[in-house]
Design an enzyme around this catalytic site. Structure first.
Site, PDB file in Angstrom:
ATOM      1  N   CYS A  28       0.832  -1.212   0.000  1.00 35.62           N
ATOM      2  CA  CYS A  28       0.000   0.000   0.000  1.00 35.62           C
ATOM      3  C   CYS A  28       0.861   1.255   0.000  1.00 35.62           C
ATOM      4  O   CYS A  28       0.343   2.365  -0.108  1.00 35.62           O
ATOM      5  CB  CYS A  28      -0.911   0.032   1.222  1.00 35.62           C
ATOM      6  SG  CYS A  28      -1.875  -1.446   1.430  1.00 35.62           S
ATOM      7  N   HIS A  71     -12.530  11.313  -6.908  1.00 32.71           N
ATOM      8  CA  HIS A  71     -11.517  11.699  -7.907  1.00 32.71           C
ATOM      9  C   HIS A  71     -10.488  12.668  -7.336  1.00 32.71           C
ATOM     10  O   HIS A  71     -10.084  13.643  -7.978  1.00 32.71           O
ATOM     11  CB  HIS A  71     -12.178  12.249  -9.181  1.00 32.71           C
ATOM     12  CG  HIS A  71     -12.803  11.160  -9.991  1.00 32.71           C
ATOM     13  ND1 HIS A  71     -13.951  10.524  -9.600  1.00 32.71           N
ATOM     14  CD2 HIS A  71     -12.418  10.566 -11.143  1.00 32.71           C
ATOM     15  CE1 HIS A  71     -14.253   9.590 -10.496  1.00 32.71           C
ATOM     16  NE2 HIS A  71     -13.334   9.593 -11.432  1.00 32.71           N
ATOM     17  N   GLU A 147     -13.456  -0.919   0.578  1.00 35.51           N
ATOM     18  CA  GLU A 147     -12.342  -0.601  -0.314  1.00 35.51           C
ATOM     19  C   GLU A 147     -12.420  -1.627  -1.427  1.00 35.51           C
ATOM     20  O   GLU A 147     -11.877  -2.717  -1.317  1.00 35.51           O
ATOM     21  CB  GLU A 147     -11.050  -0.802   0.497  1.00 35.51           C
ATOM     22  CG  GLU A 147     -10.046   0.292   0.378  1.00 35.51           C
ATOM     23  CD  GLU A 147      -8.767  -0.063   1.125  1.00 35.51           C
ATOM     24  OE1 GLU A 147      -8.298   0.783   1.863  1.00 35.51           O
ATOM     25  OE2 GLU A 147      -8.241  -1.180   0.964  1.00 35.51           O
TER      26      GLU A 147
HETATM   27 ZN   LIG Z   1      -5.344   1.184  -0.719  1.00 37.54          ZN
END
Ligand SMILES: [Zn+2]
Length: 161
Positions: A28, A71, A147
């Site tokens: 990540c 965005h 997510e």
């Molecule tokens: Zn992530």
């Protein structure tokens, strides 16, 4: 007995697509993105019309909050491993030996220490709770942030009345 109303972010289109980095984790720690969905459960007393609160009001609040994240590059202002420098219209992010420079207009700075799903759910819950403070029927609220499909984090808050 306890009742709640719920909104599923995927189906109700309470979603946002954003980029982030979690510097402390190897994978990540590279810039990447997700489509997130925000779910909510609102627990409370039903009024004389039999409702806890209006779904439309709840969805408007959620949409307004996710619109600001959509965005954008999500930047945690309170991270102990992220150093931010604002230069004209750019934001320079230095973290664990890496540097990124982004146009400021592409970023949103968030008053949190990480952009994990867990922390985003806490942040969104605080935002929703603040905006719904006049909804006296609410006793408890849970916000879930997915997510992508199939993984997410939830935070719960109890309202003291
Ligand atoms: Zn992530």
């Amino acid at each position: 007995m306890e009742s709640y109303i719920t909104i599923d972010g995927w189906n109700a289109k309470i979603r946002f697509s954003s980029a982030h980095v979690i510097p402390e984790y190897e994978k990540c720690g590279r810039l990447h993105g997700h489509t997130y969905a925000v779910h909510v459960k609102v627990f409370g007393k039903t009024d004389e019309k039999g409702i806890i609160m209006d779904f439309a009001v709840l969805k408007d609040v959620l949409r307004d909050i996710v619109k600001k994240l959509d965005h954008r590059i999500l930047i945690p202002e309170k991270s102990s491993v992220v150093i931010l420098e604002k230069e004209n219209d750019s934001i320079k992010v230095t973290s664990l030996g890496k540097q990124y420079v982004f146009p400021a207009s592409d970023c949103i700075l968030l008053p949190i220490n990480s952009t994990s799903a867990e922390t985003l759910s806490k942040y969104i819950l605080e935002q929703v709770a603040e905006r719904l403070s006049s909804e006296k029927q609410i006793e408890k609220m849970e916000i879930g942030v997915d997510e992508g499909f199939g993984q997410g984090a939830w935070t719960t808050k109890t309202f003291e009345r």
